[in-house]
Design an enzyme around this catalytic site. Structure first.
Site, PDB file in Angstrom:
ATOM      1  CE  LYS A  15      31.936  31.337  -3.211  1.00 53.61           C
ATOM      2  NZ  LYS A  15      33.223  30.650  -3.370  1.00 53.61           N
ATOM      3  CE  LYS A  41      29.064  17.502 -16.406  1.00 51.50           C
ATOM      4  NZ  LYS A  41      28.761  18.665 -15.518  1.00 51.50           N
ATOM      5  CB  CYS A  80      34.545  32.424  -8.290  1.00 54.10           C
ATOM      6  SG  CYS A  80      34.283  30.645  -8.147  1.00 54.10           S
ATOM      7  NE  ARG A 122      43.719  28.187  -2.986  1.00 47.05           N
ATOM      8  CZ  ARG A 122      44.993  27.930  -2.722  1.00 47.05           C
ATOM      9  NH1 ARG A 122      45.939  28.771  -3.107  1.00 47.05           N
ATOM     10  NH2 ARG A 122      45.340  26.818  -2.095  1.00 47.05           N
TER      11      ARG A 122
END
Length: 439
Positions: free
Chosen positions: A207, A35, A263, A154
């Site tokens: 959160k 990566k 999420c 988002r």
């Protein structure tokens, strides 16, 4: 400031790139050497609008780099962010914190004498205490402050969310750490973005509470949609009617096939487990998760309902497989249980998604992958819109009707007007809106 970002996944990469765009010197560290090599070649591991350009600009200007060597990057950093994954732990639904704790141990041995370590990963209440314990145990000489700084990004709009946040939550009781974090976010504070300073455990809980509340709004409007279908009401107008109340608001009141992604499902489940562990059960959140799980597969029954309940031998075109538009993320996508259920009912499934096809191929078996919406629909008995990509909002309905074996549209996102679709010869089935007569 010099920042080390541990983890070059979704949160770490977006956060690191944005911090560097503010003028900070950022090194994103990831244990995946492949990566890191790809990132150094300008190849993004995720689809996020504007991210490739943001990364390239800051790499070219020398503010952003990628590496696998944690020690040197952490040793030179004034602030070290932990932004590794916290997936649901297999078997019990708790958040898997093994990556966070591993990062804490590796960071501890490389920290300078004075450092601020920030947990940006989504973690249950009390995780910061354990991170601090691990670091102090591994490196008793270091003067370290551990801060909670949850992200509220988002997918598909992450860069804007980072640069124009509704709020920045910083959990610490350490005055020096508070000052350092204020400097990290100073460019946003100058733009009047509100910074909420609180204690670490409150920040961690904030959160989870935020994501679970949004998930609750989605589950609520989906159940109202089911009732609307039964009584002949229009859920979109109901949502507008309640959303215009400022106490409720219009966001997250769009009926559909249920929430998914990286999420909401895992965070709601982790909050449930935290409540159970502390003998404070969260019955509302428990119900939200149960309702959402049932809804995804129920969408297949909605498709079958357009054919009197029988789709054996039918060919079904599915448009959109990612959990939302502007991402290639397939995690907990509503399309997965939907397509599985369609196959269980005996249907042949064809799929198309503007950017999610490579990820979809890792998830689905025995489906036909198509390279356009029209090729996907050709010869099919029903077209099912699962993800509300912009590309699907203005399809040529006359052309679709002419090429399909049976002109049926099941619009799980309500992006079309029933009157417009039916005017072009289709049987239309939306969510929480009046239906056409089944074939």
């Amino acid at each position: 400031m010099h920042i080390a970002m541990i983890g070059a996944g979704y949160v770490g990469l977006v956060s690191g790139a944005c911090f560097s765009d503010f003028g900070h010197q950022v090194v994103c560290i990831d244990s995946n050497a492949e990566k890191v090599a790809s990132l150094n070649n300008g190849e993004m591991p995720i689809h996020e609008p504007g991210l490739a350009e943001l990364v390239a600009r800051n790499v070219d200007q020398g503010r952003l780099s990628f590496a696998s060597d944690l020690k040197s990057a952490v040793n030179e950093a004034e602030v070290v962010f932990i932004a590794v994954g916290t997936p649901s732990r297999r078997g019990d639904g708790h958040a898997d914190l093994s990556y966070v704790y591993t990062a804490a141990r590796e960071i501890a041995g490389a920290l300078p004498d004075r450092a601020v370590v920030v947990t940006k990963s989504t973690v249950p209440v009390g995780t910061g205490d354990e991170v601090e314990r691990i670091i102090r145990e591994e490196n008793p000489a270091a003067s370290v402050a551990v801060v909670s700084n949850p992200e509220f990004l988002r997918e598909g709009a992450a860069i804007r969310d980072f640069k124009h946040p509704d709020r920045i939550v910083i959990g610490t009781d350490d005055a020096r750490a508070r000052s350092v974090m204020g400097e990290v976010y100073r460019p946003l504070h100058l733009n009047a973005s509100p910074i909420l300073y609180t204690d670490r455990r409150t920040a961690e809980l904030t959160k989870y509470a935020a994501n679970s509340f949004l998930a609750t709004k989605i589950a609520f409007i989906n159940e109202i949609a089911d009732l609307a279908e039964k009584v002949g009401a229009n859920v979109q107008e109901v949502a507008r009617g309640i959303g215009l109340d400022n106490r409720i608001g219009q966001k997250f009141l769009h009926a559909g096939p249920g929430f998914g992604g990286s999420c909401f499902p895992k965070d709601a489940m982790a909050l449930i487990k935290t409540g159970q562990d502390n003998e404070s059960p969260l019955r509302i959140v428990e119900t939200v998760v149960a309702v959402n799980d049932q809804r995804k597969r129920a969408m297949a029954r909605k498709v079958a309902g357009a054919f009197g309940g029988n789709i054996r031998g039918k060919s079904i075109a599915v448009l959109g497989v990612t959990f939302k538009p502007e991402t290639d993320d397939m995690r907990d996508a509503p399309s997965i249980p939907l397509i599985t259920a369609l196959q269980d009912m005996g249907a042949e499934v064809r799929v198309f998604d503007p950017v999610g096809m490579e990820q979809a191929k890792k998830v689905f078996e025995n489906v036909t992958f198509c390279d356009s919406a029209y090729r996907c629909a050709k010869g099919c008995h029903a077209l099912v819109i699962v993800t509300e990509w912009e590309q699907f909002r203005a399809l040529d309905l006359r052309e679709l009707a002419a090429m399909m074996a049976c002109p049926v549209i099941v619009d799980l996102r309500n992006i079309y007007s029933p009157e417009e679709v039916e005017r072009n010869g289709f049987l239309y089935c939306g969510v929480g809106r009046p239906k056409s007569v089944a074939y």
